[in-house]
Design an enzyme around this catalytic site. Structure first.
Site, PDB file in Angstrom:
ATOM      1  N   CYS A   1       6.005  -0.036   7.012  1.00  0.00           N
ATOM      2  CA  CYS A   1       5.650   1.130   6.215  1.00  0.00           C
ATOM      3  C   CYS A   1       6.848   1.496   5.350  1.00  0.00           C
ATOM      4  CB  CYS A   1       5.305   2.289   7.149  1.00  0.00           C
ATOM      5  SG  CYS A   1       4.844   3.796   6.282  1.00  0.00           S
ATOM      6  N   LEU A   2       6.589   1.807   4.077  1.00  0.00           N
ATOM      7  CA  LEU A   2       7.694   2.157   3.180  1.00  0.00           C
ATOM      8  C   LEU A   2       8.395   3.426   3.643  1.00  0.00           C
ATOM      9  CD1 LEU A   2       6.123   1.273  -0.290  1.00  0.00           C
ATOM     10  CD2 LEU A   2       7.619  -0.106   1.168  1.00  0.00           C
TER      11      LEU A   2
ATOM     12  N   HIS B   1      -4.309   1.872   7.673  1.00  0.00           N
ATOM     13  CA  HIS B   1      -2.932   2.372   7.685  1.00  0.00           C
ATOM     14  C   HIS B   1      -2.772   3.480   6.629  1.00  0.00           C
ATOM     15  CE1 HIS B   1       1.616   1.467   7.749  1.00  0.00           C
ATOM     16  NE2 HIS B   1       1.455   2.297   6.749  1.00  0.00           N
ATOM     17  N   GLU B   2      -3.308   3.243   5.420  1.00  0.00           N
ATOM     18  CA  GLU B   2      -3.125   4.224   4.340  1.00  0.00           C
ATOM     19  C   GLU B   2      -3.966   5.484   4.573  1.00  0.00           C
ATOM     20  OE1 GLU B   2      -0.650   3.803   2.582  1.00  0.00           O
ATOM     21  OE2 GLU B   2      -0.350   1.680   2.974  1.00  0.00           O
TER      22      GLU B   2
ATOM     23  N   GLN C   1       3.514   9.876   0.621  1.00  0.00           N
ATOM     24  CA  GLN C   1       4.780   9.145   0.745  1.00  0.00           C
ATOM     25  C   GLN C   1       5.701   9.405  -0.444  1.00  0.00           C
ATOM     26  OE1 GLN C   1       2.584   5.304   1.975  1.00  0.00           O
ATOM     27  NE2 GLN C   1       4.582   5.173   2.960  1.00  0.00           N
TER      28      GLN C   1
ATOM     29  N   HIS D   1      -2.272   7.845   6.768  1.00  0.00           N
ATOM     30  CA  HIS D   1      -1.263   8.684   6.097  1.00  0.00           C
ATOM     31  C   HIS D   1      -1.888   9.973   5.555  1.00  0.00           C
ATOM     32  CE1 HIS D   1       2.487   6.480   6.069  1.00  0.00           C
ATOM     33  NE2 HIS D   1       1.944   5.389   5.566  1.00  0.00           N
TER      34      HIS D   1
ATOM     35  N   GLY E   1       0.841  -1.194   0.000  1.00  0.00           N
ATOM     36  CA  GLY E   1       0.000   0.000   0.000  1.00  0.00           C
ATOM     37  C   GLY E   1       0.875   1.243   0.000  1.00  0.00           C
TER      38      GLY E   1
HETATM   39 NI    NI Z   1       2.739   3.440   5.545  1.00  0.00          NI
END
Ligand code: NI
Length: 167
Positions: A88-89, A130-131, A45, A134, A40
């Site tokens: 998380c990236l 989670h997304e 990001q 963000h 995701g």
């Molecule tokens: Ni993340």
């Protein structure tokens, strides 16, 4: 974009009507997510403060199954909660168990402008929450204990300083 980059704390703006620019951004985000690889990604990001999310839960040996969520929102969350290990990236190679509602209802628009409302459970529910976090400047470490969170932030601040010195 990595912790502690302050842009990750921005509240993203609605996308509004889908344009060619929105579709190009979604394509960029999918590329970034598949390259990482991750399951995701939110637009912030990659530095774009728009309420756009891409998700693909397909396993490595499965066919890709990309989903693009335009202006997604959670309309209902279950009382029951579940714990799932998250990464998380933007917080590379850091994983912790996070407790969140087990099931959610969520609404979004597709790139074709269609309005969708669906329920999700399991890993999809975790991923969507989670997304969407963000989009509101929230990261999964914010759901951890204060001690764990501050340790993680310190670790990534230190890494960022080291990178700056090496540059
Ligand atoms: Ni993340």
């Amino acid at each position: 974009m990595k912790l502690p980059d302050p842009r990750l704390r921005l509240v993203s703006e609605p996308v509004g009507p889908v344009t060619a620019e929105t579709r190009a951004l979604a394509a960029d985000m999918l590329d970034t997510m598949y390259d990482a690889p991750g399951i995701g990604l939110a637009a912030i990001q990659i530095g774009i403060a728009k309420r756009l999310v891409v998700i693909d839960l397909a396993k490595k040996d499965e066919e890709r199954c990309p989903v693009v969520l335009v202006d997604p929102e959670i309309t209902w969350s279950s009382e029951e909660r579940r714990v799932h290990e998250e990464g998380c990236l933007s917080i590379p190679e850091y994983y912790e168990e996070v407790e969140r509602p087990d099931r959610i209802r969520y609404r979004y628009r597709t790139l074709e402008g269609e309005s969708v409302e669906q329920e999700a459970d399991g890993i999809l529910a975790t991923c969507i929450q989670h997304e969407i976090d963000h989009l509101n400047g929230v990261m999964f470490i914010d759901h951890l204990s204060r001690l764990k969170r501050s340790r993680a932030i310190k670790k990534f601040e230190k890494a960022a300083r080291r990178e700056a010195e090496d540059a």
